[in-house]
Design an enzyme around this catalytic site. Structure first.
Site, PDB file in Angstrom:
ATOM      1  N   ASP A 120      40.751  29.511  48.213  1.00  0.00           N
ATOM      2  CA  ASP A 120      39.582  30.225  47.693  1.00  0.00           C
ATOM      3  C   ASP A 120      38.340  29.484  48.188  1.00  0.00           C
ATOM      4  O   ASP A 120      38.407  28.335  48.638  1.00  0.00           O
ATOM      5  CB  ASP A 120      39.650  30.257  46.154  1.00  0.00           C
ATOM      6  CG  ASP A 120      38.477  31.003  45.518  1.00  0.00           C
ATOM      7  OD1 ASP A 120      37.827  31.818  46.204  1.00  0.00           O
ATOM      8  OD2 ASP A 120      38.213  30.766  44.316  1.00  0.00           O
ATOM      9  N   ARG A 179      31.281  40.490  34.672  1.00  0.00           N
ATOM     10  CA  ARG A 179      31.346  39.340  35.579  1.00  0.00           C
ATOM     11  C   ARG A 179      30.187  38.428  35.205  1.00  0.00           C
ATOM     12  O   ARG A 179      29.023  38.772  35.434  1.00  0.00           O
ATOM     13  CB  ARG A 179      31.261  39.793  37.038  1.00  0.00           C
ATOM     14  CG  ARG A 179      31.002  38.642  37.976  1.00  0.00           C
ATOM     15  CD  ARG A 179      31.233  38.969  39.427  1.00  0.00           C
ATOM     16  NE  ARG A 179      32.657  39.049  39.699  1.00  0.00           N
ATOM     17  CZ  ARG A 179      33.188  38.990  40.927  1.00  0.00           C
ATOM     18  NH1 ARG A 179      32.414  38.873  41.977  1.00  0.00           N
ATOM     19  NH2 ARG A 179      34.492  39.069  41.088  1.00  0.00           N
ATOM     20  N   HIS A 222      39.614  34.376  36.449  1.00  0.00           N
ATOM     21  CA  HIS A 222      39.502  35.637  37.200  1.00  0.00           C
ATOM     22  C   HIS A 222      40.835  36.388  37.108  1.00  0.00           C
ATOM     23  O   HIS A 222      41.540  36.553  38.099  1.00  0.00           O
ATOM     24  CB  HIS A 222      39.147  35.311  38.654  1.00  0.00           C
ATOM     25  CG  HIS A 222      38.641  36.481  39.449  1.00  0.00           C
ATOM     26  ND1 HIS A 222      38.399  37.725  38.913  1.00  0.00           N
ATOM     27  CD2 HIS A 222      38.323  36.584  40.780  1.00  0.00           C
ATOM     28  CE1 HIS A 222      37.958  38.533  39.863  1.00  0.00           C
ATOM     29  NE2 HIS A 222      37.902  37.871  40.993  1.00  0.00           N
ATOM     30  N   ARG A 224      43.523  45.129  44.180  1.00  0.00           N
ATOM     31  CA  ARG A 224      42.547  45.073  43.084  1.00  0.00           C
ATOM     32  C   ARG A 224      42.399  46.470  42.466  1.00  0.00           C
ATOM     33  O   ARG A 224      42.302  46.624  41.248  1.00  0.00           O
ATOM     34  CB  ARG A 224      41.179  44.583  43.598  1.00  0.00           C
ATOM     35  CG  ARG A 224      41.157  43.157  44.123  1.00  0.00           C
ATOM     36  CD  ARG A 224      41.423  42.142  43.049  1.00  0.00           C
ATOM     37  NE  ARG A 224      40.461  42.245  41.967  1.00  0.00           N
ATOM     38  CZ  ARG A 224      39.213  41.735  41.987  1.00  0.00           C
ATOM     39  NH1 ARG A 224      38.808  41.050  43.037  1.00  0.00           N
ATOM     40  NH2 ARG A 224      38.404  41.866  40.952  1.00  0.00           N
ATOM     41  N   GLN A 265      41.946  39.405  39.480  1.00  0.00           N
ATOM     42  CA  GLN A 265      42.328  38.992  40.827  1.00  0.00           C
ATOM     43  C   GLN A 265      43.799  38.598  40.864  1.00  0.00           C
ATOM     44  O   GLN A 265      44.540  38.988  41.773  1.00  0.00           O
ATOM     45  CB  GLN A 265      41.457  37.798  41.260  1.00  0.00           C
ATOM     46  CG  GLN A 265      41.797  37.268  42.638  1.00  0.00           C
ATOM     47  CD  GLN A 265      41.491  38.276  43.721  1.00  0.00           C
ATOM     48  OE1 GLN A 265      40.381  38.775  43.801  1.00  0.00           O
ATOM     49  NE2 GLN A 265      42.467  38.587  44.570  1.00  0.00           N
ATOM     50  N   CYS A 282      41.434  35.306  47.949  1.00  0.00           N
ATOM     51  CA  CYS A 282      40.900  36.415  47.148  1.00  0.00           C
ATOM     52  C   CYS A 282      39.673  37.041  47.800  1.00  0.00           C
ATOM     53  O   CYS A 282      39.312  38.169  47.456  1.00  0.00           O
ATOM     54  CB  CYS A 282      40.574  35.933  45.750  1.00  0.00           C
ATOM     55  SG  CYS A 282      39.341  34.626  45.698  1.00  0.00           S
TER      56      CYS A 282
HETATM   57  N1   CP Z   1      37.731  38.595  45.040  1.00  0.00           N
HETATM   58  C1   CP Z   1      36.615  39.065  44.435  1.00  0.00           C
HETATM   59  O1   CP Z   1      36.501  39.109  43.212  1.00  0.00           O
HETATM   60  O2   CP Z   1      35.661  39.513  45.303  1.00  0.00           O
HETATM   61  P1   CP Z   1      34.169  39.939  44.946  1.00  0.00           P
HETATM   62  O3   CP Z   1      33.427  38.699  44.560  1.00  0.00           O
HETATM   63  O4   CP Z   1      33.646  40.572  46.207  1.00  0.00           O
HETATM   64  O5   CP Z   1      34.211  40.920  43.814  1.00  0.00           O
HETATM   65  N1  NVA Z   2      35.998  31.180  42.948  1.00  0.00           N
HETATM   66  C1  NVA Z   2      35.209  32.255  43.468  1.00  0.00           C
HETATM   67  C2  NVA Z   2      35.934  33.539  43.416  1.00  0.00           C
HETATM   68  C3  NVA Z   2      35.209  34.680  44.071  1.00  0.00           C
HETATM   69  C4  NVA Z   2      35.916  35.984  43.939  1.00  0.00           C
HETATM   70  C5  NVA Z   2      33.901  32.349  42.713  1.00  0.00           C
HETATM   71  O1  NVA Z   2      33.862  32.150  41.501  1.00  0.00           O
HETATM   72  O2  NVA Z   2      32.907  32.645  43.351  1.00  0.00           O
END
Ligand code: CP
Ligand code: NVA
Length: 310
Positions: free
Chosen positions: A226, A101, A128, A295, A131, A267
């Site tokens: 989101d 990440r 992502h 997930r 997701q 999400c």
């Molecule tokens: N939806 C998602 O990826 O959540 P987190 O940021 O908690 O991992």
């Molecule tokens: N768009 C959001 C998604 C979080 C799961 C971000 O990047 O923070």
């Protein structure tokens, strides 16, 4: 070596295979309880997480393997003492699969270039995909199909989740409609829209972008939003962004324009009073926790496929 970098590179057939496997993993978890025995997943994080970290780690445990949580804040890679290339070539000697990440998508591409084990995108500023696999699984569970459904996304269009939903949705024959403020900082990237037009031509789906929230959500089967403040957005932009996105807030009045049996998705993490109201996310149309649960199942399927364990 196969990776999951973005759904843009995955064929509809590949997505279908993973969704079918995720369904079986969810229905019959015991079948896979030793599938990753003595295997190790390295989880590299530059950003916070609840769902991604917990679901990947629990998933590996449930399949007989182990996951290492590794935050780059405490790492030679994060402190600039070591290149991504050296870190990843080293890590590949220890572990069987890597997820990351990150802020920069190009850093993920760099990891995939040097890894000798599969690399999974666990969110970058650009996309992502994990997701969206979970989301597609949840939609199929609730609606019995994907192709032909209208999925309306409201809010921040220049967004990793939005772009991945557009790829995944149009590849699977969905009609993806994005309602977001006009302007390059808020609406989906032009190259993503162009790619999705091509995917739609092959799948029978469509992609549509508008700054009119009512037009975007009209007769939708699935309504999605989101965060307006993604992990990479600086805090000092919050006030301006909240003002910009407020017309796209998913509230009861806006939901009335979707189909009466539309499902609501986010999400997560979510802020009640921002991208949606409490009555929507906590109401009967919301499937956000089924979505979150998937997930676990979808990522188990991704790991199994990429590691050749099924
Ligand atoms: N939806 C998602 O990826 O959540 P987190 O940021 O908690 O991992
Ligand atoms: N768009 C959001 C998604 C979080 C799961 C971000 O990047 O923070």
């Amino acid at each position: 070596m196969e990776h999951l970098i973005s759904l843009k590179e995955w064929s509809p057939e590949k997505i279908r295979e993973v969704l079918d496997l995720a369904k079986d993993v969810k229905a019959n978890p015991a079948k896979y309880q030793d599938a990753m025995a003595r295997k190790t997943l390295l989880m590299i994080f530059e950003k916070p997480s609840l769902r991604t970290r917990l679901s990947f780690e629990a998933g590996m445990t449930q399949m007989g393997g182990h996951a290492i949580y590794y935050h780059t804040g405490n790492s030679p890679m994060g402190s600039g003492k070591e290149t991504i290339s050296d870190s990843i070539q080293t890590a590949s000697r220890f572990v069987d699969v890597i997820m990351a990440r990150l802020f920069k998508h190009t850093d993920l591409l760099e990891m995939a270039k040097y890894a000798t084990v599969p690399v999974i995108n666990a969110l970058t500023d650009d996309s992502h995909p994990c997701q969206i696999l979970a989301d597609l699984q949840a939609i199929e569970e609730k609606k019995g199909k994907l192709a032909g459904l209208k999925l309306a996304y409201l809010g921040d269009g220049f967004n990793n989740v939005t772009h991945s939903l557009m790829f995944g949705g149009t590849k699977m024959g969905m009609h993806v409609s994005v309602g977001s403020p006009a302007g390059a900082d808020y609406s989906p990237r032009a190259d993503v829209v162009a790619d999705c037009e091509q995917f739609s031509a092959a799948s029978g789906g469509s992609v549509f972008v508008t700054d009119d929230p009512v037009e975007a959500i009209k007769d939708a089967d699935v309504v999605y939003t989101d965060s307006w403040m993604s992990y990479h957005i600086p805090k000092d932009q919050e006030e301006a962004r909240v003002a910009k996105f407020m017309p796209y807030q998913v509230n009861s009045a806006l939901m009335k324009h979707a189909k009466p049996d539309a499902v609501f998705m986010n999400c997560l993490p979510a802020i009640r009073g921002c991208e949606q109201t409490a009555e929507v996310i906590d109401g009967p149309q919301s499937i956000v926790f089924d979505e979150a649960e998937n997930r676990l199942h979808a990522q188990k399927a991704v790991i199994l496929k990429l590691c050749g364990a099924v």
